[in-house]
Design a protein around this motif. Structure first.
Motif, short mmCIF file in Angstrom:
data_model
loop_
_atom_site.label_atom_id
_atom_site.label_comp_id
_atom_site.label_asym_id
_atom_site.label_seq_id
_atom_site.Cartn_x
_atom_site.Cartn_y
_atom_site.Cartn_z
N LEU A 170 77.89 2.12 46.66
CA LEU A 170 76.93 3.06 47.21
C LEU A 170 77.19 3.40 49.05
O LEU A 170 77.54 2.71 49.81
CB LEU A 170 75.41 2.41 47.62
CG LEU A 170 74.42 3.81 47.48
CD1 LEU A 170 74.25 5.33 46.93
CD2 LEU A 170 73.24 2.60 47.15
N SER A 171 76.77 4.26 49.30
CA SER A 171 76.80 5.08 50.38
C SER A 171 76.17 6.11 50.41
O SER A 171 76.06 7.62 50.14
CB SER A 171 78.54 6.14 50.32
OG SER A 171 78.24 6.77 51.51
N LEU A 172 75.43 6.35 52.04
CA LEU A 172 74.17 7.54 51.96
C LEU A 172 74.74 7.83 53.31
O LEU A 172 73.57 8.59 53.58
CB LEU A 172 73.15 6.22 52.37
CG LEU A 172 71.85 5.40 51.04
CD1 LEU A 172 70.99 4.89 51.42
CD2 LEU A 172 72.43 6.93 50.21
N GLY A 173 76.27 7.71 53.62
CA GLY A 173 76.50 8.70 54.89
C GLY A 173 77.36 10.02 54.48
O GLY A 173 78.41 9.83 55.74
N HIS A 174 76.99 10.46 53.81
CA HIS A 174 78.55 11.12 53.39
C HIS A 174 78.20 12.81 53.58
O HIS A 174 79.53 13.41 54.22
CB HIS A 174 78.36 11.45 51.10
CG HIS A 174 80.27 11.26 51.33
ND1 HIS A 174 81.12 10.59 51.47
CD2 HIS A 174 80.89 12.91 50.34
CE1 HIS A 174 81.67 10.57 50.39
NE2 HIS A 174 82.04 11.58 49.72
N ALA A 175 77.23 13.14 53.87
CA ALA A 175 77.20 14.56 55.47
C ALA A 175 77.99 13.95 56.26
O ALA A 175 78.20 14.87 56.93
CB ALA A 175 75.58 14.60 55.51
N GLY A 176 78.00 12.85 56.86
CA GLY A 176 79.09 12.55 57.75
C GLY A 176 79.98 13.28 57.69
O GLY A 176 80.84 13.53 58.93
N PHE A 177 80.98 12.40 56.77
CA PHE A 177 81.91 13.31 56.49
C PHE A 177 82.28 14.96 56.22
O PHE A 177 82.46 15.68 56.78
CB PHE A 177 82.86 12.73 55.31
CG PHE A 177 83.29 10.83 55.51
CD1 PHE A 177 83.92 10.88 56.66
CD2 PHE A 177 82.66 10.44 54.35
CE1 PHE A 177 84.01 9.28 56.34
CE2 PHE A 177 83.18 8.63 54.61
CZ PHE A 177 82.86 8.31 55.88
N MET A 178 81.41 15.22 55.75
CA MET A 178 81.41 17.11 55.65
C MET A 178 81.68 17.42 56.94
O MET A 178 81.47 18.34 57.09
CB MET A 178 79.85 17.53 54.52
CG MET A 178 79.74 18.64 54.73
SD MET A 178 78.20 19.23 53.13
CE MET A 178 78.93 20.75 52.97
N SER A 179 80.25 16.61 58.26
CA SER A 179 80.05 17.64 58.21
C SER A 179 81.82 17.62 59.72
O SER A 179 81.91 18.50 61.13
CB SER A 179 78.99 16.22 59.90
OG SER A 179 78.67 16.86 61.03
N VAL A 180 81.96 16.00 59.49
CA VAL A 180 83.14 16.15 60.19
C VAL A 180 84.32 17.27 60.17
O VAL A 180 85.03 17.38 61.12
CB VAL A 180 84.06 14.70 60.10
CG1 VAL A 180 85.72 15.13 60.65
CG2 VAL A 180 83.70 13.45 61.00
N GLY A 181 84.88 18.03 59.00
CA GLY A 181 85.50 18.73 57.89
C GLY A 181 84.81 20.16 58.58
O GLY A 181 85.53 20.57 58.98
N ALA A 182 82.96 20.26 58.75
CA ALA A 182 83.03 21.55 58.21
C ALA A 182 83.63 21.91 60.47
O ALA A 182 83.40 22.67 60.76
CB ALA A 182 81.65 21.20 58.14
#
Length: 354
Positions: A67-79
């Motif tokens: 379970l990962s609850l910080g996936h938006a962090g990777f989205m932020s890095v890419g964005a």
């Protein structure tokens, strides 16, 4: 038995590809016919970005079983990596398609690197501990971006942290302005680009799942102790799945960033991570087609209900509940069938012994 399982998996994969291609052709035809509203056209690229996020998280949650609850962090890095890259190339590279391609590649690579740095220490944890640490990771990324300043002039890129100490030469401009984010983005993302990225993501995930490494990853998900006992390298395979998931999320983030006029770090917060997790849970963990449908529906639904402002969230919540009930029904039927079969075998064996 293995041949039947292989045929079933192949059929499922082909159906998933077919649904994606059919949806792309349908929306292209509707757009050419002028049927789609401007609001719906504006939602096509974000839908593709969220589909990529759902697929990437499903690889971690559904296939790896963590379970990962910080996936938006990777989205932020890419964005942000993609936005800075595209903005830096804005004057030197006239082709928007080339700028988008480079931005997506940079976003995916940097997200993968961050995935390695985070995954090596974090993946030693399991369950709730892993969820809490990944949640903290997402907040750390948001805090870093909020305090990062990047500018560009004739001498190249300049960066500072915490305080904006950048002194730009004549004709220079700020690209990333801390909490103000990246303003004035020239949109390069297209629906066709999103469609291609989804196909690439599906190709990578399906080939991983059906490979020897994929079987090792799923063995770790089902029974870690048993997998270790037969010599499966836990750290290697967990890190492999985690990094591939991060790379796909980074590509999705870059695509999303190139579809916006401006992006800020607060967009990629805990709520975004939970939203992506909702896509995965409602679509079915390990079910890539379900994740695609759930992400597409739940991304566009709030916009479709905007005219019903007073009841929008109520209808949205009811749809979520109905989707969950509908999604869980086949699983319950399968579980009952399995339990019935086990009971039949057990009592059948007892009768034979008697």
């Amino acid at each position: 038995m293995r041949s039947l399982r292989t045929n079933k998996t192949l059929r499922t994969n082909v159906i998933t590809y077919a649904v994606v291609v059919a949806a792309f052709v349908l929306f292209q035809c509707l757009g050419s016919a002028g049927v789609l509203s401007s609001t719906m056209k504006g939602q096509l690229v974000p839908i593709c970005a969220y589909v990529l996020m759902a697929l990437s998280l499903n690889l971690t949650v559904g296939i790896l079983g963590e379970l990962s609850l910080g996936h938006a962090g990777f989205m932020s890095v890419g964005a942000f990596a993609g936005a800075v890259t595209a903005s830096a190339m804005q004057d030197s590279v006239p082709s928007s398609a080339l700028r988008l391609t480079v931005a997506v590649l940079v976003g995916a690579v940097l997200a993968a690197i961050v995935g390695v740095l985070i995954g090596i220490p974090v993946l030693r944890l399991n369950g709730d501990y892993l969820a809490i640490v990944t949640l903290a990771f997402g907040e750390i990324i948001k805090s870093i971006v909020n305090n990062l300043y990047i500018g560009m002039d004739a001498n190249g890129l300049h960066a500072s942290f915490l305080n904006n100490t950048i002194v730009l030469g004549e004709g220079g401009r700020m690209i990333l302005s801390g909490p103000m984010g990246v303003p004035g983005i020239k949109k390069t993302a297209t629906f066709a680009a999103g469609f291609i990225l989804i196909l690439i993501a599906l190709f990578v995930i399906f080939n991983l799942v059906n490979s020897r490494a994929g079987r090792a990853i799923m063995a770790l998900r089902d029974n870690r102790i048993a997998a270790e006992s037969v010599g499966i390298n836990v750290t290697k395979y967990k890190l492999m799945a985690f990094v591939i998931s991060a790379a796909i999320a980074g590509a999705g983030g870059a695509l999303y960033g190139q579809a916006q006029n401006a992006i800020i770090a607060t967009k990629f917060d805990f709520n975004t991570s939970i939203l992506i997790l909702v896509f995965v849970v409602l679509g079915g963990m390990g079910n890539m087609l379900g994740s695609i449908l759930a992400a597409a529906l739940l991304t566009v639904l709030p916009e479709l209900l905007r005219s019903l402002n007073d009841y929008r969230m109520l209808i949205y919540a009811i749809v979520l509940i109905l989707m969950m009930l509908f999604n869980s029904a086949p699983a319950m039927i399968q579980w009952r069938e399995q339990m019935t079969e086990k009971l039949r075998k057990t009592f059948g064996e007892e009768r034979k012994e008697g």
